[in-house]
Design an enzyme around this catalytic site. Structure first.
Site, PDB file in Angstrom:
ATOM      1  N   SER A 140       0.992  -1.116  -0.123  1.00 56.24           N
ATOM      2  CA  SER A 140       0.017  -0.009  -0.007  1.00 56.24           C
ATOM      3  C   SER A 140       1.036   1.172  -0.144  1.00 56.24           C
ATOM      4  CB  SER A 140      -0.899  -0.002   1.309  1.00 56.24           C
ATOM      5  OG  SER A 140      -1.374   1.182   1.226  1.00 56.24           O
ATOM      6  N   TYR A 153      -1.163  -0.365   9.932  1.00 57.21           N
ATOM      7  CA  TYR A 153      -1.352  -1.076   8.763  1.00 57.21           C
ATOM      8  C   TYR A 153      -0.184  -0.670   7.923  1.00 57.21           C
ATOM      9  CZ  TYR A 153      -3.757  -1.657   3.975  1.00 57.21           C
ATOM     10  OH  TYR A 153      -3.996  -1.931   2.730  1.00 57.21           O
TER      11      TYR A 153
END
Length: 241
Positions: A140, A153
């Site tokens: 990501s 994350y």
């Protein structure tokens, strides 16, 4: 037959990748953890376009479950091996770190990082023996530059980037490539809770990406044309970095 395993393939980016690799001629193995109905819908969509798919449920963060599922698959497909692995499974548990629970920290890290370890380690030997393989890790933009409210994350996805770089050097001589794809804001159910109107103002392209755009990049990295590309992290984020 060429087999491709996509983890977390029942929805969103994973679903789009499964459909695209089926179009590329792979026999697609759809991994999911709990959403059987969604996984079956992906399988039906692949078969409707003339492709071949099968379901393989397991929790990527559970090492024993991974071993059991993949051993069973190998028994049922004697003499075959999985030549493409897309480590897509991931979850978000957003929140400021000062308020973040241990559960939210560990669940996110275990799904992305432990999941990568368990599944990739299990399949890598077959690729190395065959001297052919593709590993694509879906990370990501959060792992590239960090985003507030996503310390867990960001940490998980940054770990995948480091693992991609290291593993690519271990297996390059065996004609196995390892790359990472770092999506920005992609229009899926995983981003449905975000303020799209406000976030679009921060994206140079002025829009969220589509899962099919990510799938097209993964398709290329899995192709023979990408044989000299390894150890790379490619952002697909509309200019956001």
């Amino acid at each position: 037959m060429n087999y491709a395993l996509i983890t977390g393939a029942s929805r969103g980016i994973g679903r789009a990748i499964a459909l695209r690799l089926a179009q590329d001629g792979y026999s697609v193995i759809i991994n999911y953890n709990t959403n059987m109905a969604a996984a079956e819908a992906v399988k039906s969509a692949i078969e409707a376009q003339g492709g071949h798919a099968e379901l393989l449920p397991f929790d990527v963060a559970d090492g024993k479950a991974v071993e059991t599922a993949l051993s069973r698959w190998e028994t049922e497909h004697e003499g075959e091996h999985i030549s493409v692995l897309v480590n897509n499974a991931g979850i978000r548990r957003d929140g400021l770190m000062v308020f973040m629970s241990e559960e939210d920290w560990h669940d996110v890290l275990q799904t992305s990082v432990d999941g990568f370890y368990y599944v990739t380690r299990r399949l890598l030997s077959g690729m190395v023996r065959a001297r052919k393989g593709r590993v694509v890790n879906i990370t990501s933009i959060s792992g590239v530059s960090g985003l507030p409210g996503q310390v867990n994350y960001s940490a998980a996805k940054a770990a995948l980037i480091g693992a991609t770089k290291a593993l690519s050097k271990e297996v390059a001589a065996r004609k196995v490539t390892v790359n990472a794809v770092a999506p920005g804001f992609i229009a899926t159910d995983m981003t449905a809770d975000l303020d799209e109107a406000e976030l679009k103002k921060t994206i140079p392209a002025g829009r969220f990406g589509q899962p099919e755009e990510v799938a097209a990049l993964v398709s290329f990295l899995c192709s023979d044309e990408a044989a000299y590309i390894t150890g790379q992290t490619i952002n697909i984020a509309g200019g956001l970095s």
